[in-house]
Scaffold this active site. Structure first.
Site, PDB file in Angstrom:
ATOM      1  N   GLY A   1       0.817  -1.207   0.000  1.00 37.18           N
ATOM      2  CA  GLY A   1       0.000   0.000   0.000  1.00 37.18           C
ATOM      3  C   GLY A   1       0.851   1.258   0.000  1.00 37.18           C
ATOM      4  O   GLY A   1       1.959   1.286   0.550  1.00 37.18           O
ATOM      5  N   ALA A   2       0.316   2.302  -0.619  1.00 32.85           N
ATOM      6  CA  ALA A   2       1.043   3.565  -0.706  1.00 32.85           C
ATOM      7  C   ALA A   2       1.377   4.117   0.675  1.00 32.85           C
ATOM      8  O   ALA A   2       2.431   4.723   0.873  1.00 32.85           O
ATOM      9  CB  ALA A   2       0.217   4.582  -1.489  1.00 32.85           C
ATOM     10  N   ASP A   3       0.483   3.912   1.650  1.00 36.28           N
ATOM     11  CA  ASP A   3       0.739   4.434   2.992  1.00 36.28           C
ATOM     12  C   ASP A   3       1.974   3.807   3.612  1.00 36.28           C
ATOM     13  O   ASP A   3       2.740   4.480   4.312  1.00 36.28           O
ATOM     14  CB  ASP A   3      -0.482   4.216   3.887  1.00 36.28           C
ATOM     15  CG  ASP A   3      -0.940   2.758   3.938  1.00 36.28           C
ATOM     16  OD1 ASP A   3      -0.650   1.997   3.001  1.00 36.28           O
ATOM     17  OD2 ASP A   3      -1.612   2.393   4.922  1.00 36.28           O
ATOM     18  N   ARG A   4       2.220   2.529   3.337  1.00 31.56           N
ATOM     19  CA  ARG A   4       3.381   1.850   3.919  1.00 31.56           C
ATOM     20  C   ARG A   4       4.680   2.363   3.285  1.00 31.56           C
ATOM     21  O   ARG A   4       5.700   2.480   3.969  1.00 31.56           O
ATOM     22  CB  ARG A   4       3.247   0.340   3.750  1.00 31.56           C
ATOM     23  CG  ARG A   4       1.941  -0.212   4.323  1.00 31.56           C
ATOM     24  CD  ARG A   4       1.849  -1.712   4.230  1.00 31.56           C
ATOM     25  NE  ARG A   4       2.647  -2.356   5.272  1.00 31.56           N
ATOM     26  CZ  ARG A   4       2.812  -3.663   5.373  1.00 31.56           C
ATOM     27  NH1 ARG A   4       2.248  -4.467   4.477  1.00 31.56           N
ATOM     28  NH2 ARG A   4       3.529  -4.180   6.357  1.00 31.56           N
TER      29      ARG A   4
ATOM     30  N   ASP B   1       1.595   1.410  12.620  1.00 29.75           N
ATOM     31  CA  ASP B   1       0.579   2.352  12.162  1.00 29.75           C
ATOM     32  C   ASP B   1      -0.793   1.843  12.598  1.00 29.75           C
ATOM     33  O   ASP B   1      -1.298   0.841  12.097  1.00 29.75           O
ATOM     34  CB  ASP B   1       0.652   2.481  10.638  1.00 29.75           C
ATOM     35  CG  ASP B   1      -0.259   3.586  10.103  1.00 29.75           C
ATOM     36  OD1 ASP B   1      -1.018   4.168  10.907  1.00 29.75           O
ATOM     37  OD2 ASP B   1      -0.209   3.857   8.894  1.00 29.75           O
TER      38      ASP B   1
ATOM     39  N   THR C   1      -7.235   1.296  10.382  1.00 26.95           N
ATOM     40  CA  THR C   1      -8.234   0.249  10.201  1.00 26.95           C
ATOM     41  C   THR C   1      -7.625  -1.110  10.502  1.00 26.95           C
ATOM     42  O   THR C   1      -8.222  -1.954  11.176  1.00 26.95           O
ATOM     43  CB  THR C   1      -8.783   0.273   8.768  1.00 26.95           C
ATOM     44  OG1 THR C   1      -9.290   1.583   8.501  1.00 26.95           O
ATOM     45  CG2 THR C   1      -9.889  -0.734   8.595  1.00 26.95           C
TER      46      THR C   1
END
Length: 238
Positions: free
Chosen positions: A87-90, A109, A112
């Protein structure tokens, strides 16, 4: 951001059904009074990402914009079996963590899901672990157990709950902290067998303050970690 200084930030719920025009109303509202000179964005929800692109094209088309996706320069090598799954967040969190601590790190993090992102001494994303998020666990208990209900996530009087609410609070808060510490210790030993304590542990995410108070392994709390990573990626691409 103004340079490296975070001027302000806001939290907005994610709704995959919101169209670009309605999304624009929200963003224009919170950004009123600010001079926007550039935008960096990421999303792990495909429907939201699609509408986000439309909003940026229609309402902010004259600004330099960076969306975190394949082809964007991040400086983060993805040393995993299938980089497209990450994922982009990671990726964003990995970059920010490495810039902040300059060495091996684990990002926890709380969202969700609770993501454990393992960052090498060179700033590479090595993988990690995924666990159900705090709120998912609370909702699942309330939905699946007839005599249990949703509770306020605050610390009970004692780890030994004297009633149902306190027992749930104890199990969730201390349970999450224990889960974090257990996984972090295993990840540290796998990442740096000779010196596990050299691996710094950074917590982020909206629910992080609930758990890190009781964690024995989290060494740093960075609520704006993802935003810092977005700024860094913007600077590398514009």
């Amino acid at each position: 951001f103004d340079g490296e200084t975070l001027v302000d930030s806001w939290r907005i719920k994610t709704d995959a059904r919101v169209p670009a025009d309605e999304m624009a109303l929200v963003y224009r509202g919170v950004l009123a009074g600010f001079e926007v000179t550039g935008i960096a964005a990421s999303s792990t929800v495909p429907a939201v990402l699609r509408e986000l692109r439309r909003m940026l094209d229609r309402y902010y088309g004259d600004l330099p914009t960076v969306i975190v996706e394949p082809g964007v320069r991040t400086g983060v090598s993805l040393l995993v079996d299938n980089p497209k799954e990450v994922g982009a967040d990671r990726i964003v969190n990995t970059l920010a963590a490495h810039v902040l601590v300059g060495g091996p790190a684990i990002v926890v993090d709380f969202g969700t899901s609770t993501n454990f992102d393992v960052v090498s001494a060179k700033g590479e994303f090595l993988g990690g672990a995924l666990a159900p998020g705090v709120e998912i666990s609370v909702d699942a208990l309330a939905d699946r157990a007839a005599q249990l209900r949703r509770i306020e996530l605050v610390a009970p009087r004692s780890p030994i709950g004297k009633n149902t609410v306190e027992a749930l609070q104890s199990g969730i808060l201390y349970g999450v902290a224990g889960q974090v510490d257990g996984l972090v210790r295993r990840l540290r030993e796998a990442l740096s067998p000779d010196d596990p304590q050299a691996v710094q542990v950074i917590a982020t995410g909206g629910l992080a303050p609930l758990a890190i108070t009781y964690s024995e392994t989290v060494s740093r709390y960075e609520p704006a970690l993802t935003l810092i990573g977005l700024r860094l990626i913007f600077e590398r691409n514009v």
